[in-house]
Design a protein around this motif. Sequence first.
Motif, PDB file in Angstrom:
ATOM      1  N   ILE A  92      42.641 -38.326   1.523  1.00  0.00           N
ATOM      2  CA  ILE A  92      41.259 -38.789   1.358  1.00  0.00           C
ATOM      3  C   ILE A  92      40.400 -37.678   0.750  1.00  0.00           C
ATOM      4  N   ILE A  93      40.556 -36.470   1.258  1.00  0.00           N
ATOM      5  CA  ILE A  93      39.795 -35.337   0.720  1.00  0.00           C
ATOM      6  C   ILE A  93      40.163 -35.100  -0.743  1.00  0.00           C
ATOM      7  N   GLY A 143      38.528 -37.574  -2.902  1.00  0.00           N
ATOM      8  CA  GLY A 143      37.096 -37.289  -3.008  1.00  0.00           C
ATOM      9  C   GLY A 143      36.790 -36.141  -3.952  1.00  0.00           C
ATOM     10  N   VAL A 144      37.586 -35.092  -3.886  1.00  0.00           N
ATOM     11  CA  VAL A 144      37.378 -33.946  -4.768  1.00  0.00           C
ATOM     12  C   VAL A 144      37.586 -34.355  -6.226  1.00  0.00           C
ATOM     13  N   TRP A 145      38.661 -35.115  -6.490  1.00  0.00           N
ATOM     14  CA  TRP A 145      38.929 -35.539  -7.863  1.00  0.00           C
ATOM     15  C   TRP A 145      37.828 -36.462  -8.367  1.00  0.00           C
ATOM     16  N   TRP A 146      37.378 -37.373  -7.509  1.00  0.00           N
ATOM     17  CA  TRP A 146      36.320 -38.290  -7.941  1.00  0.00           C
ATOM     18  C   TRP A 146      35.038 -37.516  -8.235  1.00  0.00           C
ATOM     19  N   ARG A 147      34.697 -36.553  -7.376  1.00  0.00           N
ATOM     20  CA  ARG A 147      33.492 -35.759  -7.597  1.00  0.00           C
ATOM     21  C   ARG A 147      33.605 -34.963  -8.892  1.00  0.00           C
ATOM     22  N   ARG A 148      34.778 -34.401  -9.156  1.00  0.00           N
ATOM     23  CA  ARG A 148      34.962 -33.684 -10.422  1.00  0.00           C
ATOM     24  C   ARG A 148      34.764 -34.610 -11.610  1.00  0.00           C
ATOM     25  N   ALA A 149      35.202 -35.861 -11.467  1.00  0.00           N
ATOM     26  CA  ALA A 149      35.120 -36.810 -12.588  1.00  0.00           C
ATOM     27  C   ALA A 149      33.692 -37.238 -12.888  1.00  0.00           C
ATOM     28  N   VAL A 150      32.848 -37.353 -11.856  1.00  0.00           N
ATOM     29  CA  VAL A 150      31.512 -37.923 -12.061  1.00  0.00           C
ATOM     30  C   VAL A 150      30.393 -36.890 -12.057  1.00  0.00           C
ATOM     31  N   ASP A 151      30.670 -35.680 -11.578  1.00  0.00           N
ATOM     32  CA  ASP A 151      29.611 -34.667 -11.472  1.00  0.00           C
ATOM     33  C   ASP A 151      30.034 -33.407 -12.232  1.00  0.00           C
ATOM     34  N   PRO A 152      29.483 -33.189 -13.427  1.00  0.00           N
ATOM     35  CA  PRO A 152      29.882 -32.023 -14.231  1.00  0.00           C
ATOM     36  C   PRO A 152      29.499 -30.694 -13.584  1.00  0.00           C
ATOM     37  N   ASN A 153      28.583 -30.734 -12.609  1.00  0.00           N
ATOM     38  CA  ASN A 153      28.159 -29.500 -11.946  1.00  0.00           C
ATOM     39  C   ASN A 153      28.928 -29.217 -10.661  1.00  0.00           C
ATOM     40  N   PHE A 154      29.837 -30.101 -10.306  1.00  0.00           N
ATOM     41  CA  PHE A 154      30.588 -29.914  -9.063  1.00  0.00           C
ATOM     42  C   PHE A 154      31.543 -28.736  -9.199  1.00  0.00           C
ATOM     43  N   PHE A 165      37.819 -26.737   2.885  1.00  0.00           N
ATOM     44  CA  PHE A 165      39.012 -27.579   2.932  1.00  0.00           C
ATOM     45  C   PHE A 165      40.110 -26.907   3.756  1.00  0.00           C
ATOM     46  N   PHE A 166      40.290 -25.599   3.576  1.00  0.00           N
ATOM     47  CA  PHE A 166      41.319 -24.883   4.334  1.00  0.00           C
ATOM     48  C   PHE A 166      40.955 -24.816   5.816  1.00  0.00           C
ATOM     49  N   ASP A 167      39.661 -24.683   6.131  1.00  0.00           N
ATOM     50  CA  ASP A 167      39.239 -24.705   7.536  1.00  0.00           C
ATOM     51  C   ASP A 167      39.600 -26.034   8.186  1.00  0.00           C
ATOM     52  N   VAL A 168      39.308 -27.127   7.488  1.00  0.00           N
ATOM     53  CA  VAL A 168      39.627 -28.455   8.015  1.00  0.00           C
ATOM     54  C   VAL A 168      41.137 -28.617   8.170  1.00  0.00           C
ATOM     55  N   THR A 169      41.881 -28.154   7.168  1.00  0.00           N
ATOM     56  CA  THR A 169      43.339 -28.271   7.211  1.00  0.00           C
ATOM     57  C   THR A 169      43.919 -27.496   8.387  1.00  0.00           C
ATOM     58  N   LYS A 170      43.454 -26.273   8.575  1.00  0.00           N
ATOM     59  CA  LYS A 170      43.973 -25.457   9.680  1.00  0.00           C
ATOM     60  C   LYS A 170      43.597 -26.051  11.032  1.00  0.00           C
TER      61      LYS A 170
END
Length: 221
Positions: free
Chosen positions: A162-163, A166-177, A186-191
């Motif tokens: 899911i993350i 979301g990251v790929w979608w944000r990269r696709a629609v927001d040039p400033n992301f 992301f690593f904090d959540v993963t750990k």
Amino acid sequence: MRQANVQLHSDRRSEILDAARRCFARTGFHQTSMQQICAEAGMSPGNLYRYFPSKEAIIAGIAERDRAEVAAQLADTQFTADFFSTFAALARHHFVERTAEEVGLCAEIMSESRRNPTIAKIMNDFDADVKDRLITMLHAAQARGDISRDADIGAAVEMLMIIADGVWWRRAVDPNFDAEAVLPMFFDVTKYMLLQRGKGKNGDLGRNADLARAALAGETR
């Protein structure tokens, strides 16, 4: 088929898929015609249709090639030395280093899958394969002791995907992301999912997460 002909056939398929990827990312799935793909690939319509009878078949070819690439990458990645450093490098490759063209195409396919059952099946099959491979990878990490034996692998993989979406979608629609900037979180959540869940300072983090998930599912009284 002789070996040289097999290689030529494979090369031509790859050229068509690369050309279609550029077209889809540039103008969208619906707006791209087979004639435009032919022009991008530098071949006649009759020749292209020998390889792919439709745009859906081309998408299937792109998905299959991507699936093979992910499978090979996971198979070749050695997690035995330092699991989280290796996982971080893998995540960075997919979150940050994948090209804008690849990200744009993914967004196009995700959008089209809502309307086109053929594309939806291709995407669902791709997701299922990646999910199975990640689950296998994390079970191996559990067996080595790299992550907690109490970690909910299925739920963790679901959230990781899911993350990633979301990251790929944000990269696709927001040039400033800035995908690089979100990696530490992301690593904090993963750990947390793979190491700390259920083992917080007060021992209630895992239980609270379970209660929250149950509440969202309407399972609490």
